[in-house]
Write a protein that holds these residues in place. Structure first.
Motif, mmCIF file in Angstrom:
data_model
loop_
_atom_site.group_PDB
_atom_site.id
_atom_site.type_symbol
_atom_site.label_atom_id
_atom_site.label_comp_id
_atom_site.label_asym_id
_atom_site.label_seq_id
_atom_site.Cartn_x
_atom_site.Cartn_y
_atom_site.Cartn_z
ATOM 1 N N TRP A 1 41.913 48.936 32.874
ATOM 2 C CA TRP A 1 40.677 48.259 33.681
ATOM 3 C C TRP A 1 40.142 47.151 33.032
ATOM 4 O O TRP A 1 39.748 46.279 33.858
ATOM 5 C CB TRP A 1 40.079 49.343 34.114
ATOM 6 C CG TRP A 1 39.071 49.979 33.203
ATOM 7 C CD1 TRP A 1 37.870 49.501 32.402
ATOM 8 C CD2 TRP A 1 39.750 51.131 32.157
ATOM 9 N NE1 TRP A 1 37.565 50.524 31.549
ATOM 10 C CE2 TRP A 1 38.731 51.348 31.342
ATOM 11 C CE3 TRP A 1 40.812 52.019 32.356
ATOM 12 C CZ2 TRP A 1 38.813 52.587 30.337
ATOM 13 C CZ3 TRP A 1 40.844 52.972 31.475
ATOM 14 C CH2 TRP A 1 39.809 53.274 30.637
ATOM 15 N N LEU A 2 40.138 47.118 31.980
ATOM 16 C CA LEU A 2 39.447 45.841 31.281
ATOM 17 C C LEU A 2 40.262 44.662 31.588
ATOM 18 O O LEU A 2 39.655 43.538 31.467
ATOM 19 C CB LEU A 2 39.310 46.095 29.715
ATOM 20 C CG LEU A 2 38.385 47.167 29.400
ATOM 21 C CD1 LEU A 2 38.184 47.114 27.783
ATOM 22 C CD2 LEU A 2 37.031 46.825 29.802
ATOM 23 N N GLY A 3 41.562 44.648 31.761
ATOM 24 C CA GLY A 3 42.357 43.561 31.900
ATOM 25 C C GLY A 3 42.524 43.154 33.357
ATOM 26 O O GLY A 3 42.796 42.349 33.867
ATOM 27 N N LEU A 4 42.264 44.265 34.194
ATOM 28 C CA LEU A 4 42.302 44.350 35.689
ATOM 29 C C LEU A 4 41.211 43.934 36.405
ATOM 30 O O LEU A 4 41.287 42.532 37.375
ATOM 31 C CB LEU A 4 42.638 45.665 36.263
ATOM 32 C CG LEU A 4 43.904 45.813 37.178
ATOM 33 C CD1 LEU A 4 45.051 45.143 36.482
ATOM 34 C CD2 LEU A 4 43.964 47.256 37.477
ATOM 35 N N PHE A 5 40.052 44.159 36.277
ATOM 36 C CA PHE A 5 39.045 43.997 37.491
ATOM 37 C C PHE A 5 38.163 42.603 36.985
ATOM 38 O O PHE A 5 38.153 41.819 38.311
ATOM 39 C CB PHE A 5 37.934 45.008 37.301
ATOM 40 C CG PHE A 5 38.112 46.379 37.585
ATOM 41 C CD1 PHE A 5 39.058 46.409 38.840
ATOM 42 C CD2 PHE A 5 38.302 47.672 37.009
ATOM 43 C CE1 PHE A 5 39.456 47.903 39.265
ATOM 44 C CE2 PHE A 5 38.746 48.941 37.282
ATOM 45 C CZ PHE A 5 39.212 48.888 38.264
ATOM 46 N N PRO A 6 38.049 42.029 35.833
ATOM 47 C CA PRO A 6 37.675 40.663 35.861
ATOM 48 C C PRO A 6 38.553 39.679 36.472
ATOM 49 O O PRO A 6 38.145 38.840 37.273
ATOM 50 C CB PRO A 6 37.418 40.446 34.478
ATOM 51 C CG PRO A 6 37.323 41.782 33.729
ATOM 52 C CD PRO A 6 38.010 42.603 34.581
ATOM 53 N N GLY A 7 39.876 39.790 36.315
ATOM 54 C CA GLY A 7 40.799 38.893 36.769
ATOM 55 C C GLY A 7 40.936 39.022 38.389
ATOM 56 O O GLY A 7 41.159 37.917 39.151
ATOM 57 N N LEU A 8 40.820 40.372 38.898
ATOM 58 C CA LEU A 8 40.783 40.473 40.072
ATOM 59 C C LEU A 8 39.729 39.746 40.755
ATOM 60 O O LEU A 8 40.027 39.217 42.038
ATOM 61 C CB LEU A 8 40.853 41.920 40.518
ATOM 62 C CG LEU A 8 41.076 42.578 41.936
ATOM 63 C CD1 LEU A 8 42.742 41.953 42.222
ATOM 64 C CD2 LEU A 8 40.884 44.064 42.159
ATOM 65 N N CYS A 9 38.675 39.795 40.363
ATOM 66 C CA CYS A 9 37.158 39.208 40.954
ATOM 67 C C CYS A 9 37.604 37.454 40.836
ATOM 68 O O CYS A 9 37.084 37.151 41.962
ATOM 69 C CB CYS A 9 36.151 39.370 39.737
ATOM 70 S SG CYS A 9 35.522 41.108 40.062
ATOM 71 N N ILE A 10 38.123 37.056 39.981
ATOM 72 C CA ILE A 10 38.315 35.573 39.972
ATOM 73 C C ILE A 10 39.362 35.191 41.009
ATOM 74 O O ILE A 10 39.336 34.532 41.860
ATOM 75 C CB ILE A 10 38.910 35.065 38.549
ATOM 76 C CG1 ILE A 10 37.960 35.198 37.357
ATOM 77 C CG2 ILE A 10 39.125 33.766 38.506
ATOM 78 C CD1 ILE A 10 38.762 35.172 36.148
#
Lengths: 328, 272
Positions: free
Chosen positions: B237-246
């Motif tokens: 999730w640390l690699g998933l959510f911030p990228g998804l937000c961008i």
């Protein structure tokens, strides 16, 4: 017949004039880009001689550098000294390891260039036909799906996409190496494994941009009368699309390919960071961290001049797709 | 035509969610985004922490909300800077013509000859890598495109009859420029500013990812991705959510930008 031929300037002459005019037009750009790169580093607060030598410099060295840079002379003279050195291939020496800047920049540039060139080539091969087909079937389900996919693809930041691909193909499936880098010049097969994911990342992202571009310029052409005429003549849709529409529509996309090539050279730092590739982008970022100004300046100049050069070549090849530009 | 308004609606909703979470992040977050908790390190998403926690046990959702604020703030200031400077330069250049125009456009074209992110990197070396360095660097890097678009609009407008009429009526140059030319440039300015907002958010997160942006521990989507990278194997999730937000933010801006262009730019009408 012979008299008729002399009416206009002949083809070769017009072509030569076109090439010369483009070359001459590039000269002021190159000069202004060089001035900008020179001025940028001079804007940094502090003594330029001390900046160029780093924190460990002795007072004598700084004094020597001051005369070398001509800091007692006027700004234009300083620029000419700098430009003269650059023209002789002397970009200065790195503060960090005293390496000559130019060979360092060139060796890193080759690493980045092979990734970027292959990626743009593959992206164009996939995206341009896709864009033309989307335009041909405008507002159909195919078109909607292609445009939708393209818009999603170009919204995904490359560094995140790279990370996801690395996570999936590298960590989960274990098919491709996760860390490190081997040059294809040392080990062709092994080195290629390290290039698969970075190239795939760029292809996916740039395909999004190119599909939309190719679609938009094809749509513009498809509405023109000569297409209706070609169809009325009874030509097959394939012939109309590829022989008539595509030839005229490809110009803007071709220019876009050039712009993407240059932009990637500037923006590849994030990809190189994700995949630990020792390319030019990484060199530039590391130099910014280390305040290695001679290297920063060298990277800036080298990349911006390659960008100008790429666009010049794209311009010069443009008549291959659209001979009309030569006549203008 | 209808389905593209639908796309614009989706874009608008995505951007509304972004702005709302950024605004909400100003006054309330589920947890303190900076509070370390060693008992809750790398906790998976669940009832307690909706989007999990990071390597220091900080709540990911709270940090994403504060990160949204950073993105919106930096994006808006960058676009504001580039729009104001670019519009002024373009207005003066297009209206004055002659040698003023020649000099301004020569400098402008030299700056346009740099790939945008490269110029920003160079300027960051000058300003220093921090929040305000980014705003100035990106703002300056984007100004030339705005100047060129505005100048182009002004050049075509100034030959039109209603501008001529304003001059004949005895209105001053400045009055004509502000009252008649500027309002007619607003459509291309809006279209470009919308895409610029996207470029700015993308570049900011890329620079933060490289470590050249807002320094940790203050959260931005870019530096959260960079910090989470070593842990993605245990904590996906640390690699998933911030990228998804961008990505969702950029998707929203792209959809909204397309819809705006279809609406405002008559040349594009019917094409899309």
């Amino acid at each position: 017949m012979a008299a008729e031929r002399k009416v206009g300037p002949n083809r070769g002459e017009t072509m030569l004039r076109f090439i010369l005019s483009r070359l001459v037009m590039a000269l002021p750009t190159i000069a202004l880009v060089s001035v900008t790169v020179f001025a940028l580093i001079r804007f940094i607060p502090g003594d330029p001689a001390a900046l160029m030598l780093g924190d460990m410099a002795q007072p004598e060295q700084i004094a020597e550098m001051r005369t070398e840079l001509g800091l007692d002379k006027s700004m234009p003279q300083q620029f000419l000294i700098w430009a003269g050195n650059v023209l002789q291939g002397d970009f200065g020496r790195s503060i960090v390891n005293d390496e000559a800047v130019l060979p360092l920049v060139v060796s890193r540039f080759l690493v980045s260039a092979e990734i970027v060139v292959v990626a743009v080539l593959l992206a164009s091969l996939v995206a341009v036909p896709a864009g033309v087909i989307a335009a041909w079937r405008q507002n159909s389900l195919t078109d909607l799906a292609l445009v939708g996919t393209a818009t999603v693809l170009l919204s995904i930041p490359t560094f995140w996409l790279g990370l996801l691909l690395l996570l999936f193909f590298g960590l989960k499936l274990g098919w491709l190496p996760v860390l490190g880098y081997v040059s294809i010049r040392d080990d062709l097969a092994g080195g290629m494994l390290y290039l698969v994911l970075p190239i795939m990342t760029l292809v996916i992202h740039e395909a999004g941009v190119l599909i939309r571009m190719a679609r938009a310029s094809t749509l513009e052409v498809l509405r023109l009368d000569y297409i209706t005429h070609a169809r009325a003549k009874g030509l097959s849709e394939g012939a109309v699309l590829w022989r008539h529409a595509f030839k005229n529509a490809f110009g803007p996309t071709w220019t876009m390919i050039g712009l993407i090539l240059g932009n990637l050279l500037g923006g590849i730092a994030v990809i190189e960071t994700v995949f630990t590739i020792p390319g030019l982008g990484r060199l530039m970022v590391d130099s910014i961290f280390a305040r290695d100004y001679p290297v920063i300046q060298g990277c800036l100049l080298f990349v911006s001049l390659s960008y100008v050069l790429v666009n010049l070549v794209v311009d010069l090849l443009y008549p291959l797709f659209d001979p009309r530009v030569v006549a203008e | 035509m209808k389905k593209f308004t639908f796309n614009g609606l989706i874009g608008g909703i995505l951007i509304a969610i972004l702005l709302l979470s950024a605004a909400l992040g100003l006054v309330w977050t589920p947890f303190d985004p900076m509070k370390l908790s060693f008992t809750a390190r790398l906790a998976a998403p669940g009832a307690d922490h909706l989007l999990g926690t990071d390597e220091f046990g900080r709540d990911v959702l709270s940090r994403l909300m504060v990160g949204a604020r950073a993105s919106v703030w930096i994006g808006a200031l960058t676009v504001g800077f580039a729009t104001i400077c670019g519009t002024l330069i373009g207005l003066v250049s297009g209206y004055a013509r002659g040698w003023v125009d020649g000099v301004i456009m020569a400098v402008n074209n030299a700056l346009l000859a740099f790939p945008g992110i490269l110029l920003a990197l160079g300027l960051l070396a000058v300003f220093g890598a921090n929040q305000y360095g980014i705003i100035f660097a990106l703002g300056i890097a984007y100004t030339p495109s705005m100047a060129r678009v505005v100048r182009g609009a002004v050049l075509s407008l100034r030959e039109r009859e209603f501008i001529e009429a304003s001059r004949v009526m005895g209105n001053g140059e400045l009055y004509t420029m502000v009252r008649h030319i500027l309002p007619n440039c607003l459509a291309p300015i809006t279209v470009l500013a919308t895409s610029m907002f996207g470029w700015a958010i993308l570049s900011e997160s890329a620079l933060s990812f490289l470590g050249l942006g807002v320094p940790p521990p203050a959260p931005t989507w870019g530096n959260m991705l960079a910090a989470g990278r070593p842990f993605v194997e245990q904590a996906v999730w640390l690699g998933l959510f911030p990228g998804l937000c961008i990505a969702l933010t950029l998707l929203g801006i792209n959809l909204l930008g397309d819809a705006l262009r279809d609406k405002l730019d008559p040349r594009m009408r019917g094409l899309k």
